[in-house]
Design a protein around this motif. Structure first.
Motif, short mmCIF file in Angstrom:
data_model
loop_
_atom_site.label_atom_id
_atom_site.label_comp_id
_atom_site.label_asym_id
_atom_site.label_seq_id
_atom_site.Cartn_x
_atom_site.Cartn_y
_atom_site.Cartn_z
N LYS A 3 0.85 -1.19 0.00
CA LYS A 3 0.00 0.00 0.00
C LYS A 3 0.88 1.24 0.00
CE LYS A 3 -3.88 2.25 2.34
NZ LYS A 3 -4.84 2.17 3.47
N VAL A 4 0.72 2.06 -1.03
CA VAL A 4 1.42 3.34 -1.16
C VAL A 4 0.41 4.44 -0.88
CG1 VAL A 4 2.66 4.87 -2.73
CG2 VAL A 4 3.03 2.39 -2.84
N ASP A 5 0.71 5.31 0.09
CA ASP A 5 -0.27 6.31 0.51
C ASP A 5 0.33 7.72 0.49
OD1 ASP A 5 -2.74 7.28 1.51
OD2 ASP A 5 -1.99 7.19 3.57
N LYS A 6 -0.15 8.53 -0.44
CA LYS A 6 0.20 9.95 -0.54
C LYS A 6 1.71 10.19 -0.54
CE LYS A 6 -4.14 11.62 1.44
NZ LYS A 6 -4.80 12.41 2.49
N VAL A 7 2.41 9.44 -1.37
CA VAL A 7 3.87 9.55 -1.43
C VAL A 7 4.30 10.73 -2.31
CG1 VAL A 7 5.92 8.45 -2.46
CG2 VAL A 7 4.48 7.18 -0.86
N CYS A 8 5.20 11.52 -1.77
CA CYS A 8 5.84 12.61 -2.51
C CYS A 8 7.33 12.33 -2.60
CB CYS A 8 5.61 13.96 -1.83
SG CYS A 8 3.89 14.49 -1.76
N THR A 9 7.87 12.44 -3.80
CA THR A 9 9.30 12.20 -4.01
C THR A 9 9.87 13.35 -4.84
OG1 THR A 9 8.98 9.80 -3.98
CG2 THR A 9 11.01 10.61 -4.97
N TYR A 10 11.05 13.80 -4.44
CA TYR A 10 11.71 14.92 -5.12
C TYR A 10 13.07 14.49 -5.66
CZ TYR A 10 8.47 18.36 -3.06
OH TYR A 10 7.36 19.10 -2.71
N TYR A 11 13.49 15.13 -6.76
CA TYR A 11 14.87 15.11 -7.20
C TYR A 11 15.37 16.54 -7.02
CZ TYR A 11 14.03 10.54 -9.33
OH TYR A 11 13.73 9.21 -9.54
N ALA A 16 8.86 14.89 -8.27
CA ALA A 16 8.64 13.84 -9.27
C ALA A 16 7.33 13.09 -9.02
CB ALA A 16 9.80 12.86 -9.26
N LEU A 17 6.94 12.95 -7.75
CA LEU A 17 5.67 12.31 -7.38
C LEU A 17 4.94 13.21 -6.40
CD1 LEU A 17 6.86 8.62 -6.68
CD2 LEU A 17 5.81 9.49 -8.79
N HIS A 18 3.65 13.41 -6.62
CA HIS A 18 2.85 14.27 -5.75
C HIS A 18 1.68 13.48 -5.18
CE1 HIS A 18 1.00 17.76 -3.99
NE2 HIS A 18 -0.10 17.57 -4.69
N GLU A 19 1.79 13.12 -3.91
CA GLU A 19 0.72 12.43 -3.17
C GLU A 19 0.17 11.25 -3.97
OE1 GLU A 19 -2.20 15.14 -1.61
OE2 GLU A 19 -0.80 15.85 -0.08
N VAL A 20 1.07 10.40 -4.42
CA VAL A 20 0.68 9.21 -5.18
C VAL A 20 0.23 8.10 -4.24
CG1 VAL A 20 1.53 7.33 -6.65
CG2 VAL A 20 2.12 9.71 -7.17
N ALA A 206 -5.45 -0.94 -12.97
CA ALA A 206 -4.42 -0.05 -13.52
C ALA A 206 -4.54 1.34 -12.94
CB ALA A 206 -4.53 0.00 -15.04
N TYR A 207 -3.41 2.03 -12.95
CA TYR A 207 -3.32 3.43 -12.55
C TYR A 207 -2.65 4.19 -13.68
CZ TYR A 207 -4.20 1.78 -7.77
OH TYR A 207 -4.75 1.19 -6.65
N VAL A 208 -3.13 5.41 -13.94
CA VAL A 208 -2.52 6.28 -14.94
C VAL A 208 -1.79 7.40 -14.21
CG1 VAL A 208 -2.90 7.82 -16.89
CG2 VAL A 208 -4.33 5.78 -16.62
N LEU A 209 -0.49 7.52 -14.48
CA LEU A 209 0.32 8.59 -13.90
C LEU A 209 0.53 9.69 -14.93
CD1 LEU A 209 3.36 7.21 -11.82
CD2 LEU A 209 1.55 8.72 -11.02
N GLU A 210 0.27 10.93 -14.53
CA GLU A 210 0.54 12.09 -15.37
C GLU A 210 1.26 13.14 -14.54
OE1 GLU A 210 -3.05 13.57 -17.08
OE2 GLU A 210 -3.43 11.77 -18.28
#
Length: 236
Positions: A3-11, A16-20, A206-210
């Motif tokens: 389970k991935v909950d509201k993950v934010c990742t930065y470079y 790069a990821l906003h609350e995924v 499926a999930y669509v990432l944009e």
């Protein structure tokens, strides 16, 4: 399972990821589709622990793993088959397989049993077990990357662009292997793939990432028939 909950990742300062958020249960194939630069590989690396997350939660079998090192995640049962295969080209096929079990404290008997399981699933690898991995074809290298992952007896396996750079007939073979793997071993599969049609065809959900955001999610069969998905990812 995962389970991935509201993950934010930065470079650096770039998000790069906003609350995924997404999840996968037992016996599922879940695909993640999206354009280049959408954050698909970053999501896989965030789960694996090779890219640290800024905030949010990642749970595997009910335990928080967002701060764990990659080798600990492998020991706990998560395997990542990376984009571009990333095999060890100067090692033999058999030595590459052995590296897949590096985090495990297996006996020689157990290692040999795992070799045979891999060779049964991928007969071409048995024929080439003493050959340098760099001399294999692209399709054979992809099979080796999958088999290397199986050597640690994963509870969850994540594929990052397994069709990349392969001829269409080999792409079909690789996707057949992924389906058979899930059905035979009941290992949940997370599939990141630019070939959206193939990914949606074999997955349950499926999930669509944009641009680092989940824009759509649902049953894969439903997404296949959505006009917006068809236009953006399936060539109309």
């Amino acid at each position: 399972m995962l389970k991935v909950d509201k993950v934010c990742t930065y470079y650096g300062k770039v998000m790069a990821l906003h609350e995924v958020s997404f999840e996968i249960g037992q016996d599922e194939i879940v695909s993640i589709i999206g354009a280049n630069g959408a954050g698909k590989s970053t999501l896989m690396k965030s789960i694996m622990g090779t890219v640290p997350i800024k905030s949010g939660s990642i749970q595997f079998e009910g335990k928080e793993i967002s701060k764990q090192k990659p080798h600990v995640n492998v020991k706990n049962g998560i395997v990542y088959v990376p984009e571009g295969r990333e095999i060890f080209p100067n090692l033999t096929v058999k030595e590459n397989l052995e590296m897949g079990a590096f985090c495990r404290n297996y006996s020689s008997k157990k290692i040999n049993e795992l070799y045979e399981e891999c060779y049964e699933m991928f007969p071409k690898l048995k024929e080439r077990q003493k050959q340098q991995a760099g001399s294999l074809s692209g399709g054979e290298q992809q099979m080796l990357a999958i088999a290397r992952g199986l050597m640690s007896e994963p509870k969850l396996i994540m594929f990052d662009e397994p069709s990349l750079g392969l001829a269409p007939v080999i792409v079909d073979e690789v996707f057949d292997i992924i389906v058979k793997l899930q059905q035979a071993k009941h290992i949940p599969v997370v599939l990141v793939e630019q070939n959206a049609f193939m990914a949606l065809s074999i997955s349950n959900r499926a999930y669509v990432l944009e641009n680092g955001v989940v824009s759509l999610s649902g049953q894969s069969s439903e997404l296949l028939n959505m006009p917006s998905v068809k236009e953006a990812y399936l060539g109309g």
